[in-house]
Enzyme design. Structure first.
Site, short mmCIF file in Angstrom:
data_model
loop_
_atom_site.label_atom_id
_atom_site.label_comp_id
_atom_site.label_asym_id
_atom_site.label_seq_id
_atom_site.Cartn_x
_atom_site.Cartn_y
_atom_site.Cartn_z
N ASP A 140 0.75 -1.08 -0.04
CA ASP A 140 0.00 0.07 0.15
C ASP A 140 0.79 1.31 0.03
OD1 ASP A 140 -2.10 -1.83 0.31
OD2 ASP A 140 -2.58 -1.40 2.37
N ALA A 141 0.50 2.39 -0.63
CA ALA A 141 1.23 3.36 -0.71
C ALA A 141 1.86 4.04 0.70
CB ALA A 141 0.29 4.74 -1.12
#
Length: 309
Positions: A140-141
Site C-alpha cells: 500500500d502507498a
C-alpha cells in the site's frame, strides 16, 4: 470505447439500490456507478432511473459502460527516501518509503516505485503492462518496507509464479490496538471489496481466500507488536484481518483505529512495515532474504508506546 450491456436483474439483487447493483454487476465503485446513472446511461425496462431506485428481479437492465480510462505510463521521477537494499541484473529490492505507490494507477498523482527506479536510471525490461512493468507484488502507498521488482523477463515470470505458489516469505511487523487472543494465531477469512463501494476491503462471504498468520512479539499497555506472515496477498489484507478481529493497526483510520491513541503516538498512517522478504533467487536458484529497518515515524511511535507501559 464504450460498451453496451443488456441483461435481466438477477434474483440475488432483488431490493438492492440501483447504484449498488451496478457496482456489484460490473465491478464499478459505487460513486462511478452513480455517475453512469446520472449521465442517463442506465435504463430499467426502457426507462431512465435514479440511483436510489430499488431493483426488482427480472426487470431488464440496459447499461452503457464508459471505456475504462487508460492507465498512466510511469514517469521517470526520483523518489526521495527510496533506497536500494539489493540489485543485480535480474532483480532490484527497494526500501519503499511512506506515500509511494508501487506503480501508476488512475487517480494516483503521487510518486511510484517504478517511476523512482526509472528516474534513478534503473532498467526494467519485462512483458508486464507498461504501467506495471516488473511489479510482481505491491505494498500500500502508506505501508513501508522491502519490495522486490523484476528487471529481466525470466525474473518477472519466475517471481510472479513464486508469489502465486506462495513460496515467498513475506514478513510484516504491525502495531495493533489491544492484545490479540490468542497471542499467536491464524486468521482465515475471505476478503473482497467492501459492500459500501467506498474503496475499503472487508471480510465478505464468498470473497477470495485470505490467510494471515500472526505472533505477538511484545505486548504493551495499549497495543501489541505483531510479527505477521502472509500466506496470501490480498489488497489491504493485514489491515482488513486485524480490523475484523477488533485489533486494527494503530493509525489505520480507514479500518477503525482510535484517533486519540494515534495522535498520542504521532502517527498519521497505519503502523505496518514490510520488515523482511525472502524468496528463491529467480536465476541463481539460492534462497535470498532482505530486511528493512523501521522508518522514523514507526520507530518513534514504538518508543512512546513502550515508554507508557
Amino acid at each position: 470505447m464504450s460498451e453496451h450491456r443488456s441483461l435481466p436483474v438477477p434474483d440475488g439483487l432483488e431490493g438492492e439500490r440501483l447504484d449498488a447493483a451496478l457496482a456489484r454487476l460490473f465491478g464499478l465503485s459505487r460513486s462511478r456507478a452513480a455517475e453512469v446513472i446520472a449521465a442517463g446511461d442506465v435504463l430499467v425496462d426502457g426507462h431512465t432511473a435514479a440511483k436510489s431506485d430499488r431493483m426488482q428481479a427480472g426487470t431488464w437492465l440496459e447499461v452503457t459502460l464508459p471505456a475504462p480510462p487508460a492507465a498512466p505510463a510511469p514517469k521517470p521521477e526520483p523518489v526521495p527516501g527510496m533506497t536500494i537494499l539489493y540489485e543485480d541484473d535480474d532483480i532490484v529490492v527497494v526500501n519503499k518509503p511512506i506515500g509511494v505507490a508501487a506503480h501508476p494507477t488512475t487517480g494516483w498523482t503521487g510518486p511510484t516505485v517504478l517511476g523512482g527506479l526509472l528516474g534513478a536510471g534503473h532498467t526494467i525490461a519485462t512483458s508486464g503492462a507498461a504501467e506495471r512493468q516488473g511489479i510482481v507484488h505491491r505494498l500500500d502507498a502508506n505501508t513501508t518496507g522491502a519490495m522486490v521488482v523484476a528487471k529481466s523477463e525470466v525474473a518477472y515470470s519466475r517471481l510472479k509464479r513464486a508469489f502465486k505458489d506462495r513460496t515467498v516469505d513475506k514478513r510484516y511487523h504491525a502495531l495493533v490496538q489491544g492484545h490479540p487472543d490468542p497471542l499467536r494465531g491464524t486468521i482465515d477469512a475471505p476478503i473482497d471489496r467492501h459492500p459500501s463501494g467506498d474503496g475499503r476491503w472487508a471480510v465478505v462471504a464468498g470473497g477470495r481466500p485470505s490467510v494471515t498468520h500472526y505472533d505477538t512479539l511484545e505486548a504493551f499497555r495499549a497495543a501489541s507488536l505483531l510479527d505477521i506472515k502472509l500466506e496470501t496477498g490480498r489488497t489491504h489484507q493485514i489491515r482488513v484481518h486485524m480490523s475484523a478481529v477488533r485489533h486494527p493497526c494503530v493509525g489505520d483510520f480507514l479500518y477503525g483505529a482510535d484517533p486519540t491513541l494515534s495522535a498520542r503516538l504521532g502517527l498519521t498512517r497505519q503502523w505496518l512495515h514490510a520488515v523482511r522478504l525472502g524468496f528463491e533467487h529467480p536465476t541463481q536458484g539460492h534462497w535470498v532474504e532482505f530486511e528493512s529497518p523501521y522508518p522514523d515515524d514507526l520507530a518513534h511511535a514504538l518508543e512512546i508506546v513502550a515508554g507508557e507501559s
